[in-house]
Design an enzyme around this catalytic site. Structure first.
Site, short mmCIF file in Angstrom:
data_model
loop_
_atom_site.label_atom_id
_atom_site.label_comp_id
_atom_site.label_asym_id
_atom_site.label_seq_id
_atom_site.Cartn_x
_atom_site.Cartn_y
_atom_site.Cartn_z
N LEU A 238 20.07 -6.88 3.92
CA LEU A 238 21.60 -6.31 4.46
C LEU A 238 21.83 -5.16 3.05
CD1 LEU A 238 21.24 -10.07 5.30
CD2 LEU A 238 23.93 -9.64 5.23
N GLY A 239 22.89 -4.35 3.94
CA GLY A 239 23.03 -3.00 2.52
C GLY A 239 24.55 -3.61 2.01
N SER A 240 25.33 -2.10 2.64
CA SER A 240 26.68 -2.20 2.14
C SER A 240 27.10 -0.97 2.37
CB SER A 240 27.25 -2.38 0.75
OG SER A 240 28.46 -2.06 -0.02
N SER A 241 28.93 -0.83 3.13
CA SER A 241 29.12 0.36 3.41
C SER A 241 29.16 0.94 2.27
CB SER A 241 30.90 0.11 4.05
OG SER A 241 31.06 -0.52 2.78
N PRO B 209 27.34 -4.65 6.25
CA PRO B 209 28.68 -4.92 6.07
C PRO B 209 29.22 -4.34 5.24
CG PRO B 209 26.60 -6.75 5.18
CD PRO B 209 25.48 -5.12 5.46
N TYR C 247 24.25 1.63 -7.21
CA TYR C 247 24.09 0.15 -6.59
C TYR C 247 23.91 1.44 -5.02
CZ TYR C 247 26.01 -3.62 -3.59
OH TYR C 247 25.70 -4.50 -2.37
N MET D 234 27.82 -15.52 -1.76
CA MET D 234 28.69 -16.03 -0.04
C MET D 234 28.00 -15.52 1.01
SD MET D 234 32.29 -13.91 0.26
CE MET D 234 31.82 -12.11 -0.12
N LYS E 265 20.59 0.80 -3.07
CA LYS E 265 20.87 0.19 -1.26
C LYS E 265 20.13 1.31 -0.18
CE LYS E 265 22.07 -3.81 -1.55
NZ LYS E 265 21.85 -5.34 -1.36
N GLY F 230 18.59 -15.76 -1.76
CA GLY F 230 20.24 -15.10 -2.42
C GLY F 230 21.17 -16.46 -1.38
N HIS F 231 20.84 -17.56 -1.57
CA HIS F 231 21.23 -18.48 -0.36
C HIS F 231 22.45 -19.09 -1.26
CE1 HIS F 231 19.42 -20.73 -2.85
NE2 HIS F 231 20.05 -21.91 -2.54
N TRP G 255 45.67 -2.60 -10.37
CA TRP G 255 45.43 -0.89 -10.10
C TRP G 255 45.47 -0.07 -9.26
CZ3 TRP G 255 40.40 -0.95 -12.49
CH2 TRP G 255 39.88 -1.22 -13.94
#
Length: 312
Positions: A106-109, A164, A137, A15, A141, A11-12, A203
């Protein structure tokens, strides 16, 4: 990690991946492997297995994922679940087969329960229901985290996971259809300024609170943890500080230079009420962010202005 070790950044071009790539190059790592999505389809298991067998990387940063904001997550629910599961399953299993020394997932909050106590501690994982709009999603993760843990338990693999908080920075996605809140604001305020509008609509109510981390800070944290952290448990990566969406909007508005008014469309969803990371574990390991939010927004806006190709 040895400076000449073979390091694969999956995934280079995204971001996160591009920030990790910049961080590796800055720190003198010279043997970095990358593949674009046209060169290697990460959803194709055989293609991934063949790539790993040929290249045999020593270290892997798994930053490849299908990502998006509230609209994209809620609209393409099947795609977000299937594609993310396929990508991480293929890379993690291939890393085991080819005896990769260490992998970082790398996951997500958004993995944490919607109504979990704040700030979000690593131990809150799987203690409640998820935010419905991004549940597919988040489930993907969570599966990635548990897969890294399981491969460590069963096979002794040194696979670690980092979570992150909300990210922004160079190579962000500024699409109005599927971007996250901060880059969407940057684009909306910029275009409203260009059109000399007297009002711009956002929104929700503006009341939810969000934490933001610059991608270059995340990359620095990832390199730090890849060098120093070898435990099973996931690690939150963030600033430990948050702002309301209204405060964020005011900051972006001022930095972009839009002089009109902000109208809040309260018929639209807010999403999770608050999402602040507990980063005491990360601080205890010896790392803290450097780029404060307003400085980071200015850097992001300059990137937006100088790279028109990212405005899709």
């Amino acid at each position: 990690m040895e400076k000449n070790a073979k390091i694969y950044v999956a995934g280079h071009r995204g971001m996160v991946g591009s920030a990790i790539l910049r961080g590796l190059e800055k720190n003198g790592y010279s043997n970095i492997i990358t593949r674009t999505s046209t060169e290697l389809n990460l959803i194709n298991q055989q293609a991934v297995f063949d790539f790993f067998e040929e290249e045999k990387p020593d270290y892997v940063f798994l930053a490849a994922a299908k990502v998006g904001g509230i609209v994209a997550n809620n609209t393409y629910r099947a795609d977000f679940l299937y594609e993310n599961l396929a990508i991480q399953n293929n890379i993690i299993h291939a890393s085991y087969l080819q005896q990769v020394k260490k992998l970082m997932f790398l996951g997500s909050s958004c993995i944490y329960p919607k109504l979990a106590p704040q700030p979000l501690r690593e131990s809150y994982l799987l203690t409640g229901s998820l935010e419905p709009t991004n549940e597919p999603y988040a489930i993907a993760k969570i599966a990635g985290i548990k897969m890294c843990e399981a491969y460590r338990d069963q096979y002794g693999c040194n696979f670690i996971s980092v979570m992150p908080t909300n990210l922004y920075g160079p190579n962000d996605n500024y699409s109005l259809e599927n971007s996250h809140v901060l880059p969407a604001m940057i684009r909306k305020f910029h275009e409203a300024k260009q059109k000399n509008l007297t009002q711009m609509t956002l929104w929700g109510t503006g009341s939810p609170m969000r934490e933001f981390l610059h991608a270059d800070d995340l990359a620095e944290a990832c390199l730090y943890l890849m060098e120093s952290y070898n435990e099973k448990e996931l690690v939150n990566v963030g600033t430990g500080e948050d702002v309301t969406i209204k405060e964020l909007a005011t900051n972006v508005k001022d930095i972009v230079g839009f002089e009109g008014q902000i109208h809040w469309d309260t018929s639209r969803p807010d999403g999770t009420p608050r999402k602040l990371m507990d980063v005491s574990k990360l601080h205890g390991l010896g790392w803290k962010h450097k780029i404060e939010l307003n400085e980071g927004i200015r850097l992001a806006y300059q990137d937006f202005l100088t790279n028109p190709s990212i405005r899709k």
